[in-house]
Structures are given as structure tokens and as C-alpha cells.
Scaffold this motif. Structure first.
Motif, PDB file in Angstrom:
ATOM      1  N   VAL A   1       7.051  -1.335  13.661  1.00 49.25           N
ATOM      2  CA  VAL A   1       8.265  -1.319  14.477  1.00 49.25           C
ATOM      3  C   VAL A   1       8.541  -2.716  15.042  1.00 49.25           C
ATOM      4  CG1 VAL A   1       9.284  -0.399  16.596  1.00 49.25           C
ATOM      5  CG2 VAL A   1       7.970   1.097  15.095  1.00 49.25           C
ATOM      6  N   ALA A   2       7.463  -3.400  15.434  1.00 50.59           N
ATOM      7  CA  ALA A   2       7.597  -4.725  16.030  1.00 50.59           C
ATOM      8  C   ALA A   2       6.296  -5.478  15.824  1.00 50.59           C
ATOM      9  CB  ALA A   2       7.901  -4.618  17.524  1.00 50.59           C
ATOM     10  N   ASP A   3       6.356  -6.790  15.877  1.00 52.30           N
ATOM     11  CA  ASP A   3       5.118  -7.556  15.938  1.00 52.30           C
ATOM     12  C   ASP A   3       5.264  -8.698  16.926  1.00 52.30           C
ATOM     13  OD1 ASP A   3       5.500 -10.191  14.202  1.00 52.30           O
ATOM     14  OD2 ASP A   3       6.429  -8.558  13.083  1.00 52.30           O
TER      15      ASP A   3
ATOM     16  N   ALA B   1       8.657  -4.820  27.945  1.00 53.91           N
ATOM     17  CA  ALA B   1       8.657  -3.461  27.387  1.00 53.91           C
ATOM     18  C   ALA B   1       9.672  -3.319  26.277  1.00 53.91           C
ATOM     19  CB  ALA B   1       8.947  -2.443  28.493  1.00 53.91           C
ATOM     20  N   LEU B   2       9.350  -2.420  25.372  1.00 52.85           N
ATOM     21  CA  LEU B   2      10.218  -2.061  24.243  1.00 52.85           C
ATOM     22  C   LEU B   2      10.339  -0.547  24.212  1.00 52.85           C
ATOM     23  CD1 LEU B   2      11.486  -2.332  21.301  1.00 52.85           C
ATOM     24  CD2 LEU B   2       9.111  -2.308  20.477  1.00 52.85           C
TER      25      LEU B   2
ATOM     26  N   PRO C   1      16.950  -0.320  19.364  1.00 47.37           N
ATOM     27  CA  PRO C   1      15.858  -0.536  20.327  1.00 47.37           C
ATOM     28  C   PRO C   1      16.355  -1.216  21.604  1.00 47.37           C
ATOM     29  CG  PRO C   1      15.214  -1.222  18.124  1.00 47.37           C
ATOM     30  CD  PRO C   1      16.682  -0.933  18.063  1.00 47.37           C
TER      31      PRO C   1
ATOM     32  N   VAL D   1      15.107  -3.542  24.821  1.00 48.99           N
ATOM     33  CA  VAL D   1      14.014  -4.444  25.211  1.00 48.99           C
ATOM     34  C   VAL D   1      14.263  -5.000  26.605  1.00 48.99           C
ATOM     35  CG1 VAL D   1      13.417  -5.114  22.854  1.00 48.99           C
ATOM     36  CG2 VAL D   1      15.110  -6.444  24.111  1.00 48.99           C
ATOM     37  N   SER D   2      13.190  -5.222  27.345  1.00 44.72           N
ATOM     38  CA  SER D   2      13.290  -5.865  28.655  1.00 44.72           C
ATOM     39  C   SER D   2      13.375  -7.377  28.429  1.00 44.72           C
ATOM     40  CB  SER D   2      12.085  -5.499  29.519  1.00 44.72           C
ATOM     41  OG  SER D   2      10.927  -6.151  29.041  1.00 44.72           O
ATOM     42  N   PRO D   3      13.739  -8.130  29.461  1.00 47.01           N
ATOM     43  CA  PRO D   3      14.000  -9.563  29.256  1.00 47.01           C
ATOM     44  C   PRO D   3      12.839 -10.358  28.655  1.00 47.01           C
ATOM     45  CG  PRO D   3      14.872  -8.862  31.365  1.00 47.01           C
ATOM     46  CD  PRO D   3      14.101  -7.691  30.822  1.00 47.01           C
TER      47      PRO D   3
ATOM     48  N   TRP E   1      10.485  -9.317  26.532  1.00 50.16           N
ATOM     49  CA  TRP E   1       9.926  -8.866  25.254  1.00 50.16           C
ATOM     50  C   TRP E   1      10.194  -9.926  24.183  1.00 50.16           C
ATOM     51  CZ3 TRP E   1       6.643  -5.080  23.979  1.00 50.16           C
ATOM     52  CH2 TRP E   1       6.387  -4.915  22.611  1.00 50.16           C
TER      53      TRP E   1
ATOM     54  N   LEU F   1      10.954 -11.546  20.684  1.00 46.92           N
ATOM     55  CA  LEU F   1      11.601 -11.110  19.443  1.00 46.92           C
ATOM     56  C   LEU F   1      11.077 -11.913  18.261  1.00 46.92           C
ATOM     57  CD1 LEU F   1      15.287 -10.730  20.708  1.00 46.92           C
ATOM     58  CD2 LEU F   1      13.556  -8.939  20.437  1.00 46.92           C
ATOM     59  N   ALA F   2      11.243 -11.358  17.079  1.00 43.42           N
ATOM     60  CA  ALA F   2      10.931 -12.034  15.815  1.00 43.42           C
ATOM     61  C   ALA F   2       9.499 -12.562  15.768  1.00 43.42           C
ATOM     62  CB  ALA F   2      11.931 -13.167  15.570  1.00 43.42           C
ATOM     63  N   GLY F   3       8.555 -11.805  16.316  1.00 45.13           N
ATOM     64  CA  GLY F   3       7.155 -12.196  16.225  1.00 45.13           C
ATOM     65  C   GLY F   3       6.740 -13.311  17.169  1.00 45.13           C
TER      66      GLY F   3
ATOM     67  N   TRP G   1      17.966  -5.117  30.791  1.00 36.32           N
ATOM     68  CA  TRP G   1      17.554  -4.636  29.469  1.00 36.32           C
ATOM     69  C   TRP G   1      18.694  -4.909  28.498  1.00 36.32           C
ATOM     70  CZ3 TRP G   1      12.942  -1.727  28.538  1.00 36.32           C
ATOM     71  CH2 TRP G   1      12.182  -1.480  29.686  1.00 36.32           C
ATOM     72  N   ARG G   2      18.371  -5.026  27.229  1.00 33.03           N
ATOM     73  CA  ARG G   2      19.425  -5.204  26.242  1.00 33.03           C
ATOM     74  C   ARG G   2      19.038  -4.510  24.947  1.00 33.03           C
ATOM     75  NH1 ARG G   2      16.200  -9.631  25.971  1.00 33.03           N
ATOM     76  NH2 ARG G   2      15.966 -10.719  23.988  1.00 33.03           N
TER      77      ARG G   2
ATOM     78  N   ALA H   1      15.311  -7.457  14.516  1.00 31.35           N
ATOM     79  CA  ALA H   1      14.998  -8.586  15.395  1.00 31.35           C
ATOM     80  C   ALA H   1      13.610  -8.472  16.003  1.00 31.35           C
ATOM     81  CB  ALA H   1      16.044  -8.681  16.510  1.00 31.35           C
ATOM     82  N   LEU H   2      12.988  -7.309  15.904  1.00 28.84           N
ATOM     83  CA  LEU H   2      11.665  -7.118  16.503  1.00 28.84           C
ATOM     84  C   LEU H   2      10.539  -7.596  15.596  1.00 28.84           C
ATOM     85  CD1 LEU H   2      12.208  -3.488  17.855  1.00 28.84           C
ATOM     86  CD2 LEU H   2      12.322  -5.611  19.172  1.00 28.84           C
ATOM     87  N   LEU H   3      10.854  -7.832  14.336  1.00 30.35           N
ATOM     88  CA  LEU H   3       9.808  -8.160  13.361  1.00 30.35           C
ATOM     89  C   LEU H   3       9.822  -9.636  13.009  1.00 30.35           C
ATOM     90  CD1 LEU H   3      10.328  -5.052  11.070  1.00 30.35           C
ATOM     91  CD2 LEU H   3       8.370  -5.469  12.571  1.00 30.35           C
TER      92      LEU H   3
END
Lengths: 238, 93
Positions: free
Chosen positions: A140-142, A208-209, A217, A219-221, A223, A225-227, B59-60, B66-68
């Protein structure tokens, strides 16, 4: 309780010095792992400390001795084990307990970091940080857990509901206990309106995510992004 | 007849002026269907829909891609591991 020693390839064998050493064992149904790069003897000593903490000390913390039932207790095991590894003088390690992670240093530390960089607490001098994937069936995320001596990085993942009501919460914090507490509160709340916990996240320097079915998704400020790397509050930037 | 028309026109213009002073124009106060009242109010900051509450708190929403970052994982945080007695909990690159 069962105990097993497994190398990175899943075969019980001594790894090469550059390969992180993985110890995995179950404690009353809770799966714990310890990954330590470098000297196998050092890693084995570290694993013994964590194993004793998890199997002999932690069960006495529970109201019902002999169980590790609550997520808060498992988080405490991680934090206490991390402190014990710090006490051994180990800088580079990653612990997991039923999927939650606590990390310090790097999986591939620099053998001889420049002394000046260490004095300046430059995290890059220690090597690249642990890369952690948040997995719910698929990745889901890294994120990179930028732990340096004295600053641990924790990642807790919780989920609730099924199908269209399913939601997953991941929290990054400076301790497993803080990550667990925030994740439990977030997953119990409204996934579309996590605003009330914003102050708590800010106070802890946490991130947090929230992934809810059928929605983008949230995300909190803080978190990453993009690894990108997340660093505990007050720690030098990675 | 002309007097009556002037009187009616005068009454109408006075009424329009009074309505203007009071801010009561037909365009500004249409009847809202049931269920739309809260949405309109939230757009003016008087109430909060979930999305507005999330945005106001910092939050946004982001695209899932975009998470990966694409780099292989050293450790895995997974809900699938919870309570599991088998399988590898850690993936090493």
C-alpha cells in the motif's frame, strides 16, 4: 512457544557478513522478528536478549500471565527490546511484532563512517535507513524509517471492517507504544474525519495514513510520500 | 387608470427597494431540497462535512500511487502477520 532461526533466504545457515541476520520466533502466538546487520555472533546475542524479554519478562506484565494478548503489551515489548538493544551498544537493528515495526540505524551500515559526520549526528554517515513496506495483501505504501542512535522509528498498522467498510491505518511515531495508541484510536474513529487526533499527532511528531475502501488515501501532514524518509521529532533530518 | 397604474408601479418599486435593503432577493434565498442544507452550510464554514473536516485539520487526500516509492522493502508492516504462526514476517532485499 517455538523458536526458529532463519536466514534471509529462508534457509538455516550463517549469512555472509554483509547480509542482515534475521531471527524469527513465536511468543504465545505473537510472531517476533529481529533483523541485525553485521556480525552473526553479535546478532545472536541480541536475539537472545530479545527472546528472553519476550518470553520470560513480558508475560509477567500481562494481567493474565503467560499471554501477550493486547496490542499495547506487544508495543511495550518492542520498545523495551529496542531499549535493551541500545543498552548493548547496538545501533543497527529492526524489530517486528505481529507486523508492527521498530527500527534503528540502517540495514546496510557504513563500515567506517567518518568521525566528523558521527559527531554532527549526520544520519547519512550511518548508511541508508530501513525501508519498510505497509502491506495489506499488496504493498500500500513504503517509507524509509530514519532511525539513528537515540531516535527510534516505529510503524504500526491496524485494520477494521471488511469489503466496502474495510479501512487500514498506518502510523509512524518515535515509539511503538505511541504508534500503537494512535493507530488504535484512528482505526476506531471515522476514517473520513480524523481531525480530532491532529493535535495528538502533531505533539508526538507522528504521521498517519488512512486507506478506506472506495476512497483516495488520506494522509496527515508528516506522512512521507513516494518512499521518502520519516524521522522522529527532534532527530537530524535524513 | 393611469393614476392606478402609477400607484401600483410605485408600490412595486418601494417593495423592491425594501427587499433590496433587507437583502431578500429571489436569487439569494432559493428553497433548499431536503438534505442539501448541511452541504451548503458547510461550504460557508458553518457546519462540517467529513471531507471539509479532514481538510481543515491538515489532512489531505492523495492518489494511491503517490504512497509508493518502488524501492524493495527491508522490513514489512502487515496486518496479515497478526496472529500468524507461519510464513516470513520480514522480507530482505
Amino acid at each position: 512457544m517455538t523458536a526458529a532461526t532463519t536466514s534471509a533466504a529462508g534457509v538455516p545457515a550463517a549469512p555472509a557478513p554483509a547480509t542482515p541476520w534475521l531471527e524469527a520466533f513465536d511468543v504465545h502466538g505473537v510472531r517476533m522478528t529481529l533483523t541485525v546487520p553485521g556480525d552473526p555472533g553479535e546478532a545472536a546475542a541480541a536475539a537472545e536478549v530479545v527472546r528472553r524479554l519476550a518470553t520470560e519478562t513480558a508475560p509477567r506484565w500481562e494481567r493474565v500471565p503467560g499471554t501477550l494478548g493486547g496490542t499495547a503489551l506487544r508495543a511495550r515489548v518492542l520498545d523495551e527490546a529496542g531499549a535493551a538493544l541500545d543498552g548493548l551498544g547496538l545501533v543497527h537493528w529492526a524489530l517486528s511484532s505481529d507486523g508492527d515495526v521498530l527500527a534503528s540505524g540502517s540495514p546496510r551500515p557504513r563500515r567506517q563512517p567518518p568521525l566528523e559526520a558521527l559527531e554532527l549526528h549526520d544520519p547519512a554517515a550511518l548508511g541508508k535507513p530501513w525501508r519498510s513496506a505497509v502491506v495489506d495483501g499488496a504493498a500500500v505504501a513504503d517509507v524509509a524509517l530514519a532511525g539513528i542512535p537515540g531516535w527510534h522509528a516505529a510503524l504500526a498498522v491496524r485494520h477494521r471492517g471488511e469489503d466496502e467498510r474495510r479501512r487500514l491505518v498506518a502510523v509512524l511515531a518515535s515509539s511503538a507504544t505511541a504508534a500503537n495508541s494512535l493507530a488504535e484510536r484512528l482505526v476506531a474513529g471515522d476514517p473520513a474525519a480524523p481531525g480530532p487526533l491532529e493535535d495528538r499527532l502533531d505533539a508526538d511528531g507522528a504521521a498517519a495514513l488512512i486507506v478506506a475502501a472506495g476512497r483516495d488515501p488520506l494522509v496527515s501532514p508528516r506522512w512521507p510520500l513516494a518512499g521518502a524518509a520519516w524521522a522522529p521529532q527532534g532527530a537530524p533530518a535524513p | 387608470m393611469r393614476f392606478t397604474q402609477r400607484m401600483l408601479g410605485g408600490v412595486a418599486s418601494v417593495s423592491m427597494a425594501a427587499a433590496g435593503v433587507l437583502g431578500l432577493t429571489a436569487a439569494s434565498s432559493p428553497p433548499l431540497p431536503r438534505g442539501q442544507t448541511a452541504a451548503v452550510a458547510s461550504a460557508h464554514g458553518q457546519a462540517s462535512s467529513p471531507r471539509v473536516a479532514a481538510r481543515a485539520a491538515g489532512w489531505r487526500r492523495v492518489d494511491a500511487s503517490a504512497l509508493l516509492g518502488g524501492a524493495p522493502a527491508d522490513v514489512t508492516a502487515s496486518v496479515r502477520d497478526r496472529g500468524s504462526r507461519s510464513g516470513r514476517a520480514t522480507v530482505l532485499s
